[in-house]
Design an enzyme around this catalytic site. Sequence first.
Site, mmCIF file in Angstrom:
data_model
loop_
_atom_site.group_PDB
_atom_site.id
_atom_site.type_symbol
_atom_site.label_atom_id
_atom_site.label_comp_id
_atom_site.label_asym_id
_atom_site.label_seq_id
_atom_site.Cartn_x
_atom_site.Cartn_y
_atom_site.Cartn_z
ATOM 1 N N GLU A 47 43.673 15.136 51.580
ATOM 2 C CA GLU A 47 45.130 14.927 51.501
ATOM 3 C C GLU A 47 45.423 13.434 51.709
ATOM 4 O OE1 GLU A 47 47.035 16.109 55.193
ATOM 5 O OE2 GLU A 47 48.927 16.552 54.198
ATOM 6 N N ASN A 110 54.371 15.244 49.096
ATOM 7 C CA ASN A 110 52.953 15.184 49.472
ATOM 8 C C ASN A 110 52.226 15.989 48.392
ATOM 9 O OD1 ASN A 110 50.449 15.316 50.685
ATOM 10 N ND2 ASN A 110 51.249 15.739 52.729
ATOM 11 N N LYS A 127 53.054 19.869 48.174
ATOM 12 C CA LYS A 127 52.852 20.621 49.425
ATOM 13 C C LYS A 127 54.095 21.409 49.810
ATOM 14 C CE LYS A 127 51.136 19.704 54.152
ATOM 15 N NZ LYS A 127 50.612 18.621 55.021
ATOM 16 N N GLU A 146 56.140 14.490 58.663
ATOM 17 C CA GLU A 146 56.126 14.988 57.273
ATOM 18 C C GLU A 146 57.475 15.562 56.873
ATOM 19 O OE1 GLU A 146 52.802 16.764 55.285
ATOM 20 O OE2 GLU A 146 51.701 16.765 57.178
ATOM 21 N N CYS A 171 46.536 20.771 53.333
ATOM 22 C CA CYS A 171 46.472 20.783 54.796
ATOM 23 C C CYS A 171 47.146 21.977 55.450
ATOM 24 C CB CYS A 171 46.989 19.465 55.357
ATOM 25 S SG CYS A 171 46.455 19.266 57.071
ATOM 26 N N ASN A 196 44.402 16.397 56.668
ATOM 27 C CA ASN A 196 44.348 15.423 57.771
ATOM 28 C C ASN A 196 44.811 16.188 59.001
ATOM 29 O OD1 ASN A 196 44.346 12.214 56.904
ATOM 30 N ND2 ASN A 196 45.245 13.496 55.303
HETATM 31 N N1 CDV Z 1 48.585 17.146 57.602
HETATM 32 C C1 CDV Z 1 48.850 18.339 58.147
HETATM 33 O O1 CDV Z 1 49.457 19.202 57.525
HETATM 34 N N2 CDV Z 1 48.425 18.514 59.426
HETATM 35 C C2 CDV Z 1 48.703 19.688 60.198
HETATM 36 C C3 CDV Z 1 48.782 19.377 61.663
HETATM 37 C C4 CDV Z 1 50.026 18.641 61.980
HETATM 38 C C5 CDV Z 1 48.766 20.622 62.517
HETATM 39 C C6 CDV Z 1 47.653 20.771 59.965
HETATM 40 O O2 CDV Z 1 48.056 21.931 59.788
HETATM 41 O O3 CDV Z 1 46.461 20.507 60.027
#
Ligand code: CDV
Length: 326
Positions: A47, A110, A127, A146, A171, A196
């Site tokens: 990501e 994103n 996203k 975000e 993510c 991430n």
């Molecule tokens: N980049 C993300 O979406 N990170 C989230 C963190 C904030 C919990 C994740 O679900 O990994």
Amino acid sequence: MSRFVNAAIGQLGPIARHETRPQVVQRLSALMHQAHQMGCDLIVYPELALTTFFPRWYIEDPAELDAFYEREMPGPETQALFDLSRQLGIGFYIGYGELAFEEGRTRRYNTSIIVDKRGAIVGKYRKVHLPGHAEHEPWRAFQHLEKRYFEAGKDFPVFHAFGGVFGMAICNDRRWTETYREMGVQGVEMILIGYNTPVHNPPAPEHDDLSLFHNQLVMQAGAYQNGTWVVGVAKAGIEEGVDQIGGSCIVAPSGEIVASCTTKGDELALARCDLDLCNSFKETTFNFDLHRQPEAYSRLVARKGPGLMADGTPVPSPSARTKDPS
Ligand code: CDV
């Protein structure tokens, strides 16, 4: 019958704030060369793979913020990766911050794309599940803005690519059952996910020790319950003082992890993925046409969170629940 896709995880170590796009593209290209040497059809990057994970900062200057987004894809600084893809005959997935001008205004997403072996974009995803918060919360060790810096995407499309049906998530999406099922009912055979994930979760530090376990848990369950391959790829390591998990892995439709990274730096891991391994799951235990009961699932789309229980009484909020005296 077998339809093999040789898939590579293109895990990245940290990207510092001062690192430029050309420097990052060089790292991505080095991984792409390795993947090609290993006979891969596809490499999956994380990501927001072109910059540091900027939502960790509250940024007030719009110009400073905009510098983290791409206005076009490919753009002047990313074209080299597309050229290399075409030259080597290897496709890729990559996540990036997208700055679009739509319906008369600037919008930020994103985003991730799938690029085929001819260097052409064949799928784009924005996203859906944006974690974190929209306002500055100085009590946190680091921000997760975000909800401030992106608008949510609207759906989970799937695409014909690499001889199969491919989907994408980004993510936090990987933690949600709905993500996988939306693509499952479209016959997805491989879901590509960049992430991430900080080890430390400021609102729930008691989960910190479980961050790698939860990463595997959700991707293994999503793969098995939908009879699909899942490729999860981290941007890992200590980035601008924030420790991010690794744990990049490839999960078979059986739910088994068949390849994984061992470091928290730039690293390649590979698997020979037979898309036809999905069939025995899609045709038996998870034959959706035979066994799903959508009429029993109406609450899933009718409401966002807890509402009334089946007996018509309101669901108590977790903080209002008292211990059952019995
Ligand atoms: N980049 C993300 O979406 N990170 C989230 C963190 C904030 C919990 C994740 O679900 O990994």
